[in-house]
Scaffold this motif. Structure first.
Motif, PDB file in Angstrom:
ATOM      1  N   CYS A  98      63.650  31.478  52.332  1.00  0.00           N
ATOM      2  CA  CYS A  98      62.422  31.122  51.628  1.00  0.00           C
ATOM      3  C   CYS A  98      61.412  32.262  51.800  1.00  0.00           C
ATOM      4  O   CYS A  98      61.112  32.659  52.929  1.00  0.00           O
TER       5      CYS A  98
ATOM      6  N   CYS B 142      57.976  30.605  53.722  1.00  0.00           N
ATOM      7  CA  CYS B 142      57.959  30.151  55.120  1.00  0.00           C
ATOM      8  C   CYS B 142      59.053  30.828  55.955  1.00  0.00           C
ATOM      9  O   CYS B 142      59.173  30.581  57.152  1.00  0.00           O
TER      10      CYS B 142
ATOM     11  N   CYS C 257      62.087  27.348  49.536  1.00  0.00           N
ATOM     12  CA  CYS C 257      62.566  26.022  49.912  1.00  0.00           C
ATOM     13  C   CYS C 257      61.833  24.996  49.047  1.00  0.00           C
ATOM     14  O   CYS C 257      60.813  25.314  48.431  1.00  0.00           O
TER      15      CYS C 257
ATOM     16  N   CYS D 103      58.050  24.448  50.059  1.00  0.00           N
ATOM     17  CA  CYS D 103      57.081  25.465  49.619  1.00  0.00           C
ATOM     18  C   CYS D 103      56.917  25.448  48.102  1.00  0.00           C
ATOM     19  O   CYS D 103      55.816  25.607  47.582  1.00  0.00           O
TER      20      CYS D 103
HETATM   21 ZN   LIG Z   1      59.545  27.520  52.466  1.00  0.00          ZN
END
Ligand SMILES: [Zn+2]
Length: 170
Positions: free
Chosen positions: A83, A86, A118, A121
């Protein structure tokens, strides 16, 4: 050895390396402006010009430029299934593709506008830019085959130092 021209979008994002013939076509149609040149001169209407090394589209990108060779698989590989917000390493089933500039705001599906994200997010970001959503991108997305790394290792190609301004940071 060939000297390529790097084509940038109107917003200075890397689109692709283009062959000479295509570069002249864009130049003759007055669709691009020259940002940087090689040292050698080439014949041009009514005289000579220095061979362009970087050109930039005057108008905002049409889809066929930015979309070339785009695939989810290549995107996942470029971002190493991580991701880009994050930094969580994701299993295949957890991976979503995020449009950095959301489609709702005119963003296109391209390597320079898409990142692995992800679900958390991606949902948090929704139809906002990272800035608007208070998220930070790990790095600016680029076309996977145009990282400077892959070019330095190719001795058959000339490298123009100004390209580093656009291709580095990968
Ligand atoms: Zn993420």
């Amino acid at each position: 050895m060939s000297k390529k021209t790097l084509l940038l979008s109107a917003s200075f994002q890397v689109l692709s390396f283009i062959p000479e013939r295509k570069m002249y076509k864009l130049l003759i149609k007055d669709k691009v402006e020259v940002i940087s040149t090689w040292d050698n001169e080439v014949n041009w209407i009514g005289g000579k010009i220095k061979q362009p090394s970087i050109i930039k589209l005057k108008d905002y990108v049409r889809k066929n430029y930015s979309n070339s060779n785009f695939s989810r698989k290549a995107l996942v590989k470029r971002d190493k299934s991580t991701c880009q917000y994050c930094l969580k390493k994701l299993a295949a089933s957890q991976i979503t593709v995020d449009h950095v500039l959301p489609r709702a705001q005119g963003g296109v599906t391209s390597f320079t506008n898409c990142v692995v994200s992800c679900l958390y997010c991606n949902n948090r970001k929704a139809d906002r830019t990272p800035e608007q959503a208070g998220l930070t991108l790990l790095k600016r997305p680029t076309h996977p085959s145009y990282s400077s790394h892959s070019y330095v290792s190719d001795p058959q190609e000339y490298w123009h130092e100004d390209w580093s301004d656009y291709l580095n940071g990968v």
